[in-house]
Motif scaffolding. Structure first.
Motif, PDB file in Angstrom:
ATOM      1  N   PHE A  89      50.270  58.974  32.925  1.00  0.00           N
ATOM      2  CA  PHE A  89      50.079  57.524  32.943  1.00  0.00           C
ATOM      3  C   PHE A  89      49.440  57.108  31.619  1.00  0.00           C
ATOM      4  O   PHE A  89      48.667  57.865  31.030  1.00  0.00           O
ATOM      5  CB  PHE A  89      49.121  57.153  34.080  1.00  0.00           C
ATOM      6  CG  PHE A  89      49.796  56.582  35.297  1.00  0.00           C
ATOM      7  CD1 PHE A  89      51.011  57.067  35.729  1.00  0.00           C
ATOM      8  CD2 PHE A  89      49.204  55.577  36.038  1.00  0.00           C
ATOM      9  CE1 PHE A  89      51.623  56.565  36.868  1.00  0.00           C
ATOM     10  CE2 PHE A  89      49.798  55.067  37.179  1.00  0.00           C
ATOM     11  CZ  PHE A  89      51.012  55.557  37.590  1.00  0.00           C
ATOM     12  N   ASN A 133      49.916  55.181  43.351  1.00  0.00           N
ATOM     13  CA  ASN A 133      49.946  54.873  41.925  1.00  0.00           C
ATOM     14  C   ASN A 133      48.882  53.846  41.547  1.00  0.00           C
ATOM     15  O   ASN A 133      48.387  53.841  40.423  1.00  0.00           O
ATOM     16  CB  ASN A 133      51.336  54.386  41.514  1.00  0.00           C
ATOM     17  CG  ASN A 133      52.329  55.529  41.424  1.00  0.00           C
ATOM     18  OD1 ASN A 133      52.002  56.605  40.929  1.00  0.00           O
ATOM     19  ND2 ASN A 133      53.528  55.321  41.924  1.00  0.00           N
ATOM     20  N   ALA A 170      55.760  48.491  40.253  1.00  0.00           N
ATOM     21  CA  ALA A 170      55.739  49.399  39.102  1.00  0.00           C
ATOM     22  C   ALA A 170      56.862  49.134  38.105  1.00  0.00           C
ATOM     23  O   ALA A 170      56.660  49.197  36.888  1.00  0.00           O
ATOM     24  CB  ALA A 170      55.801  50.839  39.595  1.00  0.00           C
ATOM     25  N   ASN A 203      53.552  53.541  34.819  1.00  0.00           N
ATOM     26  CA  ASN A 203      54.109  54.843  35.220  1.00  0.00           C
ATOM     27  C   ASN A 203      54.933  55.421  34.074  1.00  0.00           C
ATOM     28  O   ASN A 203      55.622  54.704  33.352  1.00  0.00           O
ATOM     29  CB  ASN A 203      55.021  54.691  36.434  1.00  0.00           C
ATOM     30  CG  ASN A 203      54.351  54.004  37.594  1.00  0.00           C
ATOM     31  OD1 ASN A 203      53.773  52.931  37.449  1.00  0.00           O
ATOM     32  ND2 ASN A 203      54.434  54.611  38.760  1.00  0.00           N
ATOM     33  N   TYR A 241      50.006  64.824  40.578  1.00  0.00           N
ATOM     34  CA  TYR A 241      51.143  63.913  40.493  1.00  0.00           C
ATOM     35  C   TYR A 241      52.378  64.481  39.790  1.00  0.00           C
ATOM     36  O   TYR A 241      53.106  63.746  39.122  1.00  0.00           O
ATOM     37  CB  TYR A 241      50.702  62.614  39.823  1.00  0.00           C
ATOM     38  CG  TYR A 241      49.744  61.832  40.688  1.00  0.00           C
ATOM     39  CD1 TYR A 241      50.182  61.195  41.843  1.00  0.00           C
ATOM     40  CD2 TYR A 241      48.397  61.755  40.373  1.00  0.00           C
ATOM     41  CE1 TYR A 241      49.318  60.493  42.651  1.00  0.00           C
ATOM     42  CE2 TYR A 241      47.514  61.060  41.184  1.00  0.00           C
ATOM     43  CZ  TYR A 241      47.978  60.428  42.310  1.00  0.00           C
ATOM     44  OH  TYR A 241      47.120  59.741  43.128  1.00  0.00           O
TER      45      TYR A 241
END
Length: 269
Positions: A110, A137, A180, A196, A225
């Motif tokens: 990220f 997220n 996102a 993202n 992740y």
């Protein structure tokens, strides 16, 4: 003579039946849903490897995080490749789907990207920061903001954090939750955005060149992740799925990821 002909006809029909059975082949097409970047691009490399093994990889591209999971659960897709495990687990809980991870392939760091404000030092009181609005997220984005000293979250909140778990916000930052996929497009309208990895790449942003801050590759987030391949529960040992995973974990795919994405996508196998 008639008896001989009858036996001959029977043997001919029986032989035809056996031949037909022998020609029956398994379905060699594998349908996989994926985000456009980098997942579909990585799958294109795996497709070449799978073709050598007699499989046809059909890649269906999606621009959201919901439809590919639904399509995998209903059997429209054999697998999908776009998400991390915490998102999958949260999705199962909220939607009653029964999807499982069969392999972790890569990690996308990220990043905090500049919009109206070009550096963290220039960030003014009341600045607007956009973050993903989906459960896991959102927490990940808040953790990254906390790591920069911009906010402080409640102790032990973990990766379930939401804006309601912000304990301290000295600059009175406005945290704007957004889908996102819309974050990169919103940069011109906000001061900063936590984006993202896949959507940043798709928008032409490179985490190592454009981001003001990046997740530490040794952080808990990096371990948590990794992007996975998911299938419907019960299909984990399908031969086609095993072939797909083997292709994705090949040296050829690893070399492609490292060369093309230069650290914006990191293999975890």
């Amino acid at each position: 003579m008639k008896k001989f002909l009858s036996v001959l006809i029977f043997l001919t029909l029986f032989a035809s039946l056996l031949t037909g059975c022998n020609k029956t082949e398994k379905n060699t097409t594998i349908k996989v849903g994926a985000s456009v970047t980098p997942h579909a691009e990585i799958l294109q490399v795996a497709k070449e490897i799978l073709a050598e093994k007699g499989y046809n990889l059909e890649i269906i591209e999606y621009n959201d995080y919901v439809l590919p999971n639904i399509a995998t659960d209903t059997g429209e897709l054999d697998a999908n490749y776009f998400q991390h495990l915490p998102y999958l687990q949260n999705f199962n809980e909220e939607n009653g789907t029964k999807l499982v991870s069969v392999a972790a392939i890569h990690y996308e760091p990220f990043g905090i990207y500049p919009g109206k404000t070009k550096s963290l030092d220039e960030l003014k009181d009341g600045a607007v920061i956009a973050i993903p609005n989906d459960g896991t997220n959102e927490a990940r984005a808040l953790k990254l903001l906390e790591a920069q000293g911009l906010i402080k979250l409640k102790e032990d909140v973990g990766f379930t954090a939401t804006v309601l778990d912000i304990e301290s916000n000295p600059k009175k930052l406005v945290i704007k939750e957004m889908e996102a996929a819309q974050l990169a497009r919103a940069l011109q309208d906000v001061d900063l955005a936590v984006i993202n990895g896949n959507y940043a790449i798709e928008a032409g942003l490179h985490v190592n060149r454009d981001a003001l801050a990046i997740e530490d590759k040794e952080s808990e987030a990096a371990q948590t992740y990794a992007n996975i391949v998911a299938v419907k529960e019960g299909n984990e040992n399908n031969e086609a799925i095993k072939a797909l995973i083997e292709a994705l974990k090949s040296e050829k795919v690893k070399e492609f990821i490292n060369k093309k994405y230069e650290g914006a996508v990191i293999p975890v196998f």
